[in-house]
Design a protein around this motif. Structure first.
Motif, PDB file in Angstrom:
ATOM      1  N   LYS A  46       0.827  -1.210   0.000  1.00  0.00           N
ATOM      2  CA  LYS A  46       0.000   0.000   0.000  1.00  0.00           C
ATOM      3  C   LYS A  46       0.864   1.264   0.000  1.00  0.00           C
ATOM      4  O   LYS A  46       0.479   2.279  -0.559  1.00  0.00           O
TER       5      LYS A  46
ATOM      6  N   TYR B 203       3.313   1.697  -1.664  1.00  0.00           N
ATOM      7  CA  TYR B 203       3.691   1.921  -3.062  1.00  0.00           C
ATOM      8  C   TYR B 203       2.464   2.337  -3.880  1.00  0.00           C
ATOM      9  O   TYR B 203       2.488   2.279  -5.101  1.00  0.00           O
ATOM     10  N   ASN B 204       1.409   2.682  -3.179  1.00  0.00           N
ATOM     11  CA  ASN B 204       0.136   3.027  -3.842  1.00  0.00           C
ATOM     12  C   ASN B 204      -0.434   1.877  -4.657  1.00  0.00           C
ATOM     13  O   ASN B 204      -1.078   2.101  -5.682  1.00  0.00           O
ATOM     14  N   ILE B 205      -0.151   0.675  -4.242  1.00  0.00           N
ATOM     15  CA  ILE B 205      -0.737  -0.470  -4.921  1.00  0.00           C
ATOM     16  C   ILE B 205      -1.742  -1.123  -3.980  1.00  0.00           C
ATOM     17  O   ILE B 205      -1.399  -1.501  -2.861  1.00  0.00           O
ATOM     18  N   GLU B 206      -2.976  -1.200  -4.435  1.00  0.00           N
ATOM     19  CA  GLU B 206      -4.007  -1.890  -3.663  1.00  0.00           C
ATOM     20  C   GLU B 206      -4.123  -3.306  -4.217  1.00  0.00           C
ATOM     21  O   GLU B 206      -4.399  -3.486  -5.397  1.00  0.00           O
TER      22      GLU B 206
ATOM     23  N   SER C 123       6.663   5.925  -9.435  1.00  0.00           N
ATOM     24  CA  SER C 123       5.446   5.109  -9.306  1.00  0.00           C
ATOM     25  C   SER C 123       5.479   3.973 -10.325  1.00  0.00           C
ATOM     26  O   SER C 123       6.000   4.117 -11.426  1.00  0.00           O
ATOM     27  N   SER C 124       4.933   2.878  -9.920  1.00  0.00           N
ATOM     28  CA  SER C 124       4.924   1.704 -10.785  1.00  0.00           C
ATOM     29  C   SER C 124       3.753   1.785 -11.751  1.00  0.00           C
ATOM     30  O   SER C 124       2.775   2.491 -11.492  1.00  0.00           O
TER      31      SER C 124
ATOM     32  N   LYS D  76       1.860  -0.642 -12.141  1.00  0.00           N
ATOM     33  CA  LYS D  76       0.797  -1.328 -11.390  1.00  0.00           C
ATOM     34  C   LYS D  76      -0.031  -0.334 -10.588  1.00  0.00           C
ATOM     35  O   LYS D  76      -1.250  -0.466 -10.504  1.00  0.00           O
ATOM     36  N   SER D  77       0.637   0.644  -9.988  1.00  0.00           N
ATOM     37  CA  SER D  77      -0.100   1.609  -9.158  1.00  0.00           C
ATOM     38  C   SER D  77      -1.008   2.503 -10.005  1.00  0.00           C
ATOM     39  O   SER D  77      -1.933   3.112  -9.499  1.00  0.00           O
TER      40      SER D  77
ATOM     41  N   TYR E 261       2.629  -7.623 -11.836  1.00  0.00           N
ATOM     42  CA  TYR E 261       3.751  -6.947 -11.180  1.00  0.00           C
ATOM     43  C   TYR E 261       4.674  -7.997 -10.562  1.00  0.00           C
ATOM     44  O   TYR E 261       4.202  -8.904  -9.861  1.00  0.00           O
TER      45      TYR E 261
END
Lengths: 495, 495
Positions: A171, A173-176, A304-305, A307-308, A317
């Motif tokens: 999270k 990494y701003n990935i949910e 940022s990825s 994925k995010s 990812y």
């Protein structure tokens, strides 16, 4: 120095282990200098009053650690310092791998006696960067807590609490991601292999960056895929070239490293990241995003990825821990859209059934006890210091005609030498001066650029960086001078 | 019982871990009985004065260990005893794997409440069979000795001292191997995958036994190979059928399990082993010998491996430690002829670069400190007792019309039911009575025999064996009675 060694026959410790530890101590303390010859086996066994096998075993253990090296017919010698713990073959491709002469990273053959090897060739961190104490504590904690369960069969998808921890951690990494979307794998290389098994069949097309990670190329080749490589620029893949290829053919997937790409170190601009996702939507594409270095940003980059930014579940990812945790523990994870769960799980199952459960449990505790953040932040600090020293030295010493950019992140810098200089030849010459570099051509699938070089900061100290770059710059300058001389000579008769 | 739980908020131990340990203790001590419902999350968090998350985490950890199971909408329940630690999917094939209804080993859905599950379906040993204390001691020894080195990159071929130890150890199997011939892999499944990558291309042919290990079939299919399966008899593969196939086509390799084959338990006679090697010479064949159980011989069998008889380097030997050491540690080795070194090393590299170094070091110490022999011998004794109990019960209870042989080794027994009885249906019926068995059809690539069943002794106690076989026999008898009844009914009108 060897005279100081004393073995205790009454100890419960094996004699060869005692000997190994004492020799290692002498080497590490610098009391046995680089390239010192160790005593012949018979001589040492006689003077210590032990069996030959004891000496052989101890020397073998030292060799395994790269603390010593053997020369056929002449004996065992103390390694140059920087070879210690350096074992990465990570950029090798098929041809390179099976050609002994070009096993760059482990190459020691060209080193002239007495030289110290400064290793810019490997992106694998040295063991001293990883604190052993917390690992040991957590390992024992796991064993006390879970006992035999830690050694039972694990689920192919991975240890549930670890998947929970990762889902929480990612999270930041701003990935949910849902816990179900996380698949544990035995390292990023296995991740690539599993995805290739899942998606690539004979003759299928895959798009990659040019240059790219050769370990991925090997896997795609092994699936007999048709590989299309698209040029990388300093701000990411060439969108026009990508669009042109998409007009011809829809690939099974794109294999991309959007942040601190290997080997170039380049990152995609925010615009390119967004454009890639738009194209993915337009053409209904699957993207595999390999992220092992985005943690290591030293500036104000937007790292940022994809994925995010991926709102449509088009990105798989891959996140490896090898560069930022313990490289020896084979552990990475995938985040995968639900529609691929079963296929990928089957590929994982076929590959090794499941990943070592003990290590998964220890890593889980790293997250839960919040040691993780601390370790990454220390490591990042060390890398950043090295990176800054590297950039400073490159600016200070390299001839003007060598081009490079400074992406302020990751472990690698990518040099473009003048056309006339071959990275491979420079590698060989540098090695003689005790400097190891990775020639760029091994990172190409097609259109090899021979005048490229990758320099990594994972296994060099700040002092070594200054010294090594200075020497490397001098070598390049000598090459350029010779070129000018040849040029002068070649035009001379025309005068 | 739950009332006895006390959490210490001043302790450095996480609350959820404290709760997990206390609940686990209650379950293991039998104080929380099978299928008891655990308190609802909110209720327990309130009565203990802790956060909901603490309870959730503790329940999740218990679930991960299979100590509890969850039912959507009704809560968390204590598992039946024999599900604890049982996580093997090892015989699953593609179809089976992705079909939830046929995930036999983990299947619990059909179990009627209150029944105890006796698990003959899994060949994975339960964690209680593996002593944790020596492992822990050796692990700490490795960490103290090698520190960070234990976590550095390892050579793709494996940790040198371990390869030495294995080379020594395997002499007791009458196999002479050079250290260079030993390739460490992350479990036998990875071994199969690596060899398939090395040798199988699109449309290549591979010969296997019928029935065989489905994990191998999945891999060969994934390489798009042409699979030819040749019947297994009680004394090994059908030589005539093999010769007939060889007359048609030369395979890239034969995948064989000459001792205590999975699933049948059958071993090749000495004559057949020799004949296979003759055929290999005549037709210039490569054989892959998968050996995970030859250590477990309970009689006077000749359990020599093909590799030990192989004077011409035509055999690649795979040896897994999963059944005889810790299943959770992914570790096996290959013995490979020199001409394949580079190709196989590249395949290993592509698969996961290298196998976890820490575990390799620990296993090495097992050999060097001679704890290995002791552990195997204890394990063998346990298995032998179970095997004998199994054979006794089968003779005592099974209807005459069920056929089986008793190979006096390994972990598996192979039943041939009367034609009219489907193994899959029997599996479903047995599960309702709390008995899990592996239906034989999942082990077939072609010509599925539906009336076969595999029974394993890896995860059942002697008491469970007697009870379980008795119940299973009764079920089979009922089937037969119904069949007779149907038969009687069907001929009735003719009278």
């Amino acid at each position: 120095m060897i005279e100081s060694i004393q073995l205790d026959k009454s100890s419960s410790k094996h004699l060869y282990i005692q000997l190994y530890i004492q020799l290692r101590g002498l080497i590490e303390a610098g009391k046995l200098k680089e390239h010192t010859k160790l005593p012949p086996i018979r001589k040492l066994s006689k003077s210590l009053g032990v069996n030959n096998v004891t000496i052989v075993n101890a020397y073998n253990l030292l060799e395994e650690e790269n603390l010593v090296y053997k020369k056929v017919g002449s004996g065992t010698f103390v390694s140059a310092k920087n070879l210690v713990g350096d074992r990465e073959d990570v950029y090798l491709d098929e041809e390179v791998y099976i050609d002994e002469d070009t096993k760059f990273v482990e190459d020691r053959k060209g080193v002239e006696e007495g030289d110290r090897v400064i290793n810019f060739a490997t992106a694998a961190p040295t063991p001293d960067l990883f604190p052993i104490a917390p690992f040991k504590r957590l390992l024992n904690k796991v064993l006390d807590r879970d006992r035999g369960y830690a050694f039972g069969y694990q689920k192919s998808q991975g240890y549930l609490p670890l998947r929970q921890s990762i889902s929480e951690y990612i999270k930041s990494y701003n990935i949910e991601s849902k816990i179900d979307e996380i698949q544990i794998v035995s390292g990023a290389q296995q991740g690539i292999d599993i995805l290739a098994k899942t998606f690539l069949d004979y003759g299928d097309t895959v798009f990659v960056e040019r240059p790219t990670y050769p370990g991925a190329i090997s896997v795609f080749k092994s699936r007999r895929a048709n590989i299309v490589d698209i040029p990388m620029g300093e701000d990411g893949i060439d969108i026009k070239a990508l669009e042109a290829e998409l007009a011809k053919e829809k690939p099974k997937f794109l294999y991309l490293m959007p942040n601190y790409q290997n080997p170039t170190g380049y990152s995609y601009s925010k615009e390119k990241k967004e454009r890639i996702l738009e194209l993915a939507k337009e053409h209904d594409l699957l993207i595999i995003e390999d992220d092992c270095l985005s943690d290591l940003n030293y500036g104000k980059n937007n790292n940022s990825s994809l994925k995010s930014l991926d709102t449509e579940s088009r990105v798989i990812y891959i996140k490896s821990f090898s560069k930022i945790f313990m490289p020896g523990l084979r552990l990475a994870f995938l985040i995968i859209p639900e529609r691929y769960f079963n296929d990928i799980l089957l590929s994982k199952y076929m590959s090794d059934i499941f990943t070592d459960g003990l290590v998964q449990r220890v890593l889980d505790l790293y997250f839960r006890e919040e040691i993780w953040e601390e370790q990454i932040s220390k490591l990042k600090q060390t890398y950043q210091q090295r990176y800054e020293a590297m950039v400073k030295s490159l600016h200070k010493y390299l001839p003007q005609r060598v081009k490079f950019t400074t992406p302020a992140g990751g472990l690698n810098l990518w040099l473009e030498l003048p056309e006339s200089i071959s990275g491979k030849k420079l590698h060989q010459k540098a090695l003689k001066k005790g400097i190891n570099i990775a020639p760029g051509e091994v990172f190409y699938y097609s259109q090899k650029q021979e005048n490229r070089v990758r320099l990594s900061i994972a296994a060099v100290t700040i002092e070594e960086i200054e010294l090594g770059i200075k020497k490397l710059a001098k070598l390049i300058q000598t090459e350029l001078d010779e070129e000018n001389y040849r040029w002068d000579n070649s035009i001379m008769p025309l005068v």
